[in-house]
Design an enzyme around this catalytic site. Sequence first.
Site, mmCIF file in Angstrom:
data_model
loop_
_atom_site.group_PDB
_atom_site.id
_atom_site.type_symbol
_atom_site.label_atom_id
_atom_site.label_comp_id
_atom_site.label_asym_id
_atom_site.label_seq_id
_atom_site.Cartn_x
_atom_site.Cartn_y
_atom_site.Cartn_z
ATOM 1 N N LEU A 90 63.381 84.246 -91.347
ATOM 2 C CA LEU A 90 63.393 85.719 -91.638
ATOM 3 C C LEU A 90 62.068 86.312 -91.421
ATOM 4 O O LEU A 90 61.856 87.565 -91.186
ATOM 5 C CB LEU A 90 63.680 85.961 -93.303
ATOM 6 C CG LEU A 90 65.173 85.570 -93.673
ATOM 7 C CD1 LEU A 90 64.988 85.522 -95.238
ATOM 8 C CD2 LEU A 90 66.186 86.559 -93.210
ATOM 9 N N HIS A 131 62.290 73.102 -93.270
ATOM 10 C CA HIS A 131 61.951 74.385 -92.665
ATOM 11 C C HIS A 131 61.002 75.267 -93.902
ATOM 12 O O HIS A 131 59.874 75.502 -93.598
ATOM 13 C CB HIS A 131 63.086 75.230 -92.429
ATOM 14 C CG HIS A 131 62.959 76.601 -91.763
ATOM 15 N ND1 HIS A 131 63.206 77.011 -90.581
ATOM 16 C CD2 HIS A 131 62.255 77.694 -92.586
ATOM 17 C CE1 HIS A 131 62.710 78.321 -90.468
ATOM 18 N NE2 HIS A 131 62.183 78.738 -91.559
ATOM 19 N N GLU A 132 61.525 75.220 -95.009
ATOM 20 C CA GLU A 132 60.889 75.944 -96.305
ATOM 21 C C GLU A 132 59.728 75.211 -96.802
ATOM 22 O O GLU A 132 58.480 75.661 -97.009
ATOM 23 C CB GLU A 132 61.789 76.036 -97.544
ATOM 24 C CG GLU A 132 63.307 76.844 -97.079
ATOM 25 C CD GLU A 132 63.037 78.079 -96.454
ATOM 26 O OE1 GLU A 132 61.846 78.833 -96.586
ATOM 27 O OE2 GLU A 132 63.823 78.542 -95.481
HETATM 28 CO CO CO Z 1 61.444 80.477 -92.432
#
Ligand code: CO
Length: 147
Positions: A90, A131-132
Amino acid sequence: MARLTIIKQDNPLIRKHSKPVEDFSPRIHTILDDMHETLLHANGIGLAAIQVGILYRMAIVMTQEHGTLEIINPVIKTAKRQRTDAEGCLSCPGISGRVRRPHFITLEYQDRHGKKHTKDFHGIDAVCCCHEIDHMDGILFIDKIEK
Ligand code: CO
């Protein structure tokens, strides 16, 4: 609840290291509630606090196996079987690329009340968690795209 602004890759804040959550206070709960609303509105599957400009080691992950989880102070205890798959973020709109990640992880994390949990994640759920967690160390998936 309030919708928060998601910072993009050109904002230097996105490269900062987040700090552990030590005080599981109502303030933390409010941030998490706002992150849920922000993630739902943005149509993503994961959001780290740093993406809304808050430098705490916490993220929301929408998993297939365990539903939507808040992972706070997560630590990867086991990582197995690398795989390469497409990712987006995002904070990096319009960009996608293939990244190598473990297919299986065991994760230790705390919930919003400070309670410790250990869970296994497979496939896209493992990718999403990794990823986070990278976000918490200032790492973006675009750093890892396979050429
Ligand atoms: Co991301």
